[in-house]
Design a protein around this motif. Structure first.
Motif, PDB file in Angstrom:
ATOM      1  N   ASP A   1      -2.382  -5.601  -1.811  1.00  0.00           N
ATOM      2  CA  ASP A   1      -3.700  -5.962  -2.756  1.00  0.00           C
ATOM      3  C   ASP A   1      -4.046  -7.408  -3.407  1.00  0.00           C
ATOM      4  O   ASP A   1      -3.972  -7.633  -4.562  1.00  0.00           O
ATOM      5  CB  ASP A   1      -3.678  -4.908  -4.245  1.00  0.00           C
ATOM      6  CG  ASP A   1      -2.528  -5.184  -4.942  1.00  0.00           C
ATOM      7  OD1 ASP A   1      -1.781  -5.914  -4.819  1.00  0.00           O
ATOM      8  OD2 ASP A   1      -2.958  -4.825  -6.488  1.00  0.00           O
TER       9      ASP A   1
ATOM     10  N   GLN B   1      -6.478 -10.190  -2.502  1.00  0.00           N
ATOM     11  CA  GLN B   1      -7.790 -10.488  -1.483  1.00  0.00           C
ATOM     12  C   GLN B   1      -8.422 -11.420  -1.976  1.00  0.00           C
ATOM     13  O   GLN B   1      -9.869 -11.359  -1.293  1.00  0.00           O
ATOM     14  CB  GLN B   1      -8.446  -8.946  -1.099  1.00  0.00           C
ATOM     15  CG  GLN B   1      -7.465  -8.425  -0.370  1.00  0.00           C
ATOM     16  CD  GLN B   1      -8.311  -6.087   0.191  1.00  0.00           C
ATOM     17  OE1 GLN B   1      -9.229  -5.924  -0.518  1.00  0.00           O
ATOM     18  NE2 GLN B   1      -6.767  -5.784   0.897  1.00  0.00           N
TER      19      GLN B   1
ATOM     20  N   GLY C   1      -2.293  -5.664   3.782  1.00  0.00           N
ATOM     21  CA  GLY C   1      -2.118  -4.274   3.297  1.00  0.00           C
ATOM     22  C   GLY C   1      -1.006  -4.889   2.159  1.00  0.00           C
ATOM     23  O   GLY C   1      -1.029  -3.569   1.296  1.00  0.00           O
TER      24      GLY C   1
ATOM     25  N   SER D   1     -10.807   5.705   1.996  1.00  0.00           N
ATOM     26  CA  SER D   1     -10.364   4.562   1.641  1.00  0.00           C
ATOM     27  C   SER D   1     -10.481   4.457   3.345  1.00  0.00           C
ATOM     28  O   SER D   1     -11.041   4.898   4.349  1.00  0.00           O
ATOM     29  CB  SER D   1      -8.747   4.858   1.181  1.00  0.00           C
ATOM     30  OG  SER D   1      -8.231   5.977   2.484  1.00  0.00           O
ATOM     31  N   ASP D   2      -9.255   3.121   3.637  1.00  0.00           N
ATOM     32  CA  ASP D   2      -9.306   3.261   5.873  1.00  0.00           C
ATOM     33  C   ASP D   2      -8.771   4.051   6.268  1.00  0.00           C
ATOM     34  O   ASP D   2      -8.692   4.335   7.781  1.00  0.00           O
ATOM     35  CB  ASP D   2      -9.443   1.340   5.273  1.00  0.00           C
ATOM     36  CG  ASP D   2      -7.725   0.812   5.568  1.00  0.00           C
ATOM     37  OD1 ASP D   2      -7.527   1.885   4.162  1.00  0.00           O
ATOM     38  OD2 ASP D   2      -7.719  -0.743   5.361  1.00  0.00           O
ATOM     39  N   SER D   3      -7.995   4.715   5.816  1.00  0.00           N
ATOM     40  CA  SER D   3      -6.772   4.737   6.540  1.00  0.00           C
ATOM     41  C   SER D   3      -7.828   5.875   7.066  1.00  0.00           C
ATOM     42  O   SER D   3      -6.876   6.887   7.897  1.00  0.00           O
ATOM     43  CB  SER D   3      -6.547   6.002   5.549  1.00  0.00           C
ATOM     44  OG  SER D   3      -5.221   4.633   4.384  1.00  0.00           O
TER      45      SER D   3
ATOM     46  N   GLU E   1       0.807  -1.452  -0.071  1.00  0.00           N
ATOM     47  CA  GLU E   1       0.203   0.069   0.124  1.00  0.00           C
ATOM     48  C   GLU E   1       0.725   1.704  -0.175  1.00  0.00           C
ATOM     49  O   GLU E   1       0.208   2.318  -0.871  1.00  0.00           O
ATOM     50  CB  GLU E   1      -1.040  -0.064   0.952  1.00  0.00           C
ATOM     51  CG  GLU E   1      -1.937   0.933   1.094  1.00  0.00           C
ATOM     52  CD  GLU E   1      -2.822   1.245   2.087  1.00  0.00           C
ATOM     53  OE1 GLU E   1      -4.053   1.877   1.907  1.00  0.00           O
ATOM     54  OE2 GLU E   1      -3.043  -0.037   2.466  1.00  0.00           O
TER      55      GLU E   1
ATOM     56  N   TYR F   1      -5.048  -9.891   3.713  1.00  0.00           N
ATOM     57  CA  TYR F   1      -5.383  -9.302   4.421  1.00  0.00           C
ATOM     58  C   TYR F   1      -4.870  -7.580   5.068  1.00  0.00           C
ATOM     59  O   TYR F   1      -5.484  -7.204   5.757  1.00  0.00           O
ATOM     60  CB  TYR F   1      -6.634  -9.455   5.433  1.00  0.00           C
ATOM     61  CG  TYR F   1      -7.411 -10.555   4.453  1.00  0.00           C
ATOM     62  CD1 TYR F   1      -8.323 -10.643   3.609  1.00  0.00           C
ATOM     63  CD2 TYR F   1      -7.278 -11.824   4.746  1.00  0.00           C
ATOM     64  CE1 TYR F   1      -8.963 -11.042   2.613  1.00  0.00           C
ATOM     65  CE2 TYR F   1      -7.755 -12.875   3.925  1.00  0.00           C
ATOM     66  CZ  TYR F   1      -8.540 -12.452   2.972  1.00  0.00           C
ATOM     67  OH  TYR F   1      -9.300 -13.441   2.041  1.00  0.00           O
TER      68      TYR F   1
ATOM     69  N   THR G   1      -4.976  -0.298  -1.948  1.00  0.00           N
ATOM     70  CA  THR G   1      -5.446  -1.147  -1.672  1.00  0.00           C
ATOM     71  C   THR G   1      -7.183  -1.377  -1.275  1.00  0.00           C
ATOM     72  O   THR G   1      -8.121  -2.280  -1.115  1.00  0.00           O
ATOM     73  CB  THR G   1      -4.710  -2.361  -1.118  1.00  0.00           C
ATOM     74  OG1 THR G   1      -4.783  -1.818   0.687  1.00  0.00           O
ATOM     75  CG2 THR G   1      -3.399  -2.502  -1.040  1.00  0.00           C
ATOM     76  N   ALA G   2      -7.040  -0.596  -0.140  1.00  0.00           N
ATOM     77  CA  ALA G   2      -8.825   0.380   0.004  1.00  0.00           C
ATOM     78  C   ALA G   2      -9.412   1.467  -0.787  1.00  0.00           C
ATOM     79  O   ALA G   2      -8.193   2.323  -0.368  1.00  0.00           O
ATOM     80  CB  ALA G   2      -8.885   0.313   1.237  1.00  0.00           C
TER      81      ALA G   2
ATOM     82  N   ASN H   1      -4.295  -2.476   5.695  1.00  0.00           N
ATOM     83  CA  ASN H   1      -5.189  -2.350   5.756  1.00  0.00           C
ATOM     84  C   ASN H   1      -6.101  -3.016   6.911  1.00  0.00           C
ATOM     85  O   ASN H   1      -5.061  -3.702   7.341  1.00  0.00           O
ATOM     86  CB  ASN H   1      -5.131  -3.081   4.684  1.00  0.00           C
ATOM     87  CG  ASN H   1      -6.330  -3.856   3.407  1.00  0.00           C
ATOM     88  OD1 ASN H   1      -7.527  -2.520   2.956  1.00  0.00           O
ATOM     89  ND2 ASN H   1      -7.620  -4.670   3.666  1.00  0.00           N
TER      90      ASN H   1
END
Length: 486
Positions: free
Chosen positions: A400, A402, A398, A138-140, A11, A396, A87-88, A116
């Motif tokens: 890509d 998945q 961090g 993103s999840d960040s 990521e 899962y 990645t997200a 991630n």
């Protein structure tokens, strides 16, 4: 066979500095050495006596900062920077970090994230229930929002509460007007290191190669569960949890990290040499020359050559100036991109039996292309040796990968993969061989590595991903040996 030409992607790369008159420029230089960790976007936030200035954009670092005027706006003695691979979330500029958040006590803080989160869906639902409006996809962003809605009395307490609410792989560097703050997940999936400049400035970043780039001295690794606080009074080590279990991502050693980096006391280059040596011992073959797929496999190829006694030579060249192929919109353009990236030194391979060493096979298309390229150049035979185990399971934390649908190793046997890529023989390094090559990372009975991509032994629950994972491994009949975590 998979129909995409796409490699592994991790990521992000992080760089933060506190206490230097050249903070923004040093951040740029440090991020440049971390460009391999993310090529989709870059950003820097500087801190000038509590006033934040941000520049960010899509593309490589040099593209984002191609206008020299951008750097002149980043004044101050502290900064945090980020290079991104998604990645997200989508690929829009709103997801380019560092992200900025308002805060009633510290006024404002910047946040940069690598990893991630495995419970991101649950967190979004909880935050929406508290009327949170998200600034990105993103999840960040989630940790920043958790800090904002926390009822704890101060920023560090709010941060700790948020860190204890998120799950998965995460390395964070944050900056408030008065401090640089870093945190690492309880398993330490991603590397994070601390360094010191001669002028007293403190640096926290993803890899030691970035410390080397700016002339800093390595001090220590950030440990799992730690919160590191740097301000004008020095550095403080705190914890958001002591319930930790080191499981650093083995792909950092195999592929992601630069060979000149050192992760938890182990040279990445030396570990890759040992990976190559171990696969030479596990799967010997008679051949004339050993070559590696540039660039991440060259160390392993040298290790294979030394252990086998077969000469190593530079049989392939990588053009460093070709645009990234994984974002090309069509298969034809992606394949053309790969053909422009790699070329064969015909005098090295013509009429010879070749050992081709690579670090991994993800989807198989690139491997197939390389084997064809070598045989077209006159190679008598091509024996592929992979300096890592078979990639069978998603990551899962961090990376890509998945879904098992992407992985040729999850859908075919080794013999089938050999035929699909056109190799004369194919062998992978064993999990034990990998662990032995990297070495023990701690003093416990556990080896301190995450090898879930190869053996299905996930060190944490999968939360949002568990149902999909169960469905995929059942479909493929991969449940044997898989650790089912409730």
């Amino acid at each position: 066979m998979p129909n995409e030409v796409k490699g592994l992607n991790e990521e992000c790369g992080l760089f933060g500095i506190w206490g230097s008159e050249h903070a923004a420029q040093l951040t740029y230089d440090g991020l440049h050495s971390l460009q391999h960790r993310g090529q989709e976007g870059a950003g820097i936030v500087s801190n000038d006596h509590g006033e934040f200035h941000r520049q960010r954009g899509l593309g490589l670092l040099a593209e984002v900062f191609s206008d020299p005027q951008k750097m002149t706006t980043l004044t101050g003695q502290a900064a945090v920077g980020h290079v991104r691979y998604a990645t997200a979330g989508n690929h829009g500029v709103e997801n380019i970090q560092p992200m900025l958040f308002d805060h009633p006590q510290v006024k404002q803080f910047a946040l940069a994230h690598n990893g991630n989160l495995t419970n991101a869906n649950q967190l979004r639902q909880e935050l929406r229930a508290q009327n949170v409006t998200f600034q990105a996809t993103s999840d960040s962003e989630l940790l920043g929002e958790l800090v904002q809605v926390s009822n704890q009395p101060d920023f560090i307490s709010q941060l700790k509460a948020g860190l204890n609410h998120i799950r998965g792989g995460f390395a964070y560097i944050m900056m408030t007007p008065t401090a640089l703050v870093a945190a690492l997940d309880p398993n330490g999936f991603r590397p994070l290191v601390i360094g010191k400049m001669d002028d007293g400035a403190t640096i926290i970043c993803s890899e030691t190669c970035a410390l080397d780039q700016v002339g800093a001295t390595f001090v220590r690794d950030v440990e799992p569960g730690e919160v590191v606080i740097v301000n004008n009074h020095g550095m403080t080590i705190d914890h958001f949890t002591t319930d930790t279990h080191l499981a650093i991502c083995s792909m950092e050693y195999i592929y992601f990290a630069r060979p000149d980096s050192v992760i938890r006391g182990i040279s990445v280059h030396e570990a890759r040499l040992r990976m190559g040596a171990n696969i030479a011992k596990e799967a010997p073959v008679k051949a004339d020359v050993v070559i590696g797929v540039p660039n991440s496999s060259l160390s392993a190829a040298i290790g294979y050559a030394k252990a086998s006694g077969i000469p190593y030579d530079m049989g392939m060249i990588k053009n460093q100036y070709v645009a990234r192929t994984f974002i090309e919109p069509t298969q034809a353009k992606r394949a053309r991109g790969v053909s422009m990236k790699l070329s064969v030194v015909k005098s090295v391979v013509a009429g010879k039996d070749i050992v081709l060493v690579d670090d991994s096979i993800v989807r198989g298309t690139t491997s197939s292309y390389i084997v064809r390229l070598l045989k077209k150049a006159g190679a008598k035979s091509v024996h592929v040796r992979i300096a890592s185990p078979v990639l069978k399971f998603p990551c899962y934390y961090g990376i890509d990968i998945q879904t098992t649908k992407e992985l040729i190793g999850a859908n075919h046997t080794v013999d089938e993969i050999r035929d699909l890529i056109g190799a004369d023989s194919l062998a992978y390094l064993s999990v034990d061989g990998l662990v032995n090559a990297i070495g023990e990372l701690n003093d416990t009975t556990n080896h301190g590595l995450c090898t879930a991509y190869f053996d299905g032994q996930y060190p944490t629950p999968l939360y949002d991903y568990q149902a999909g994972f169960d469905e995929e491994v059942a479909r493929l009949g991969l449940y044997e040996g898989v650790q089912h975590i409730d």
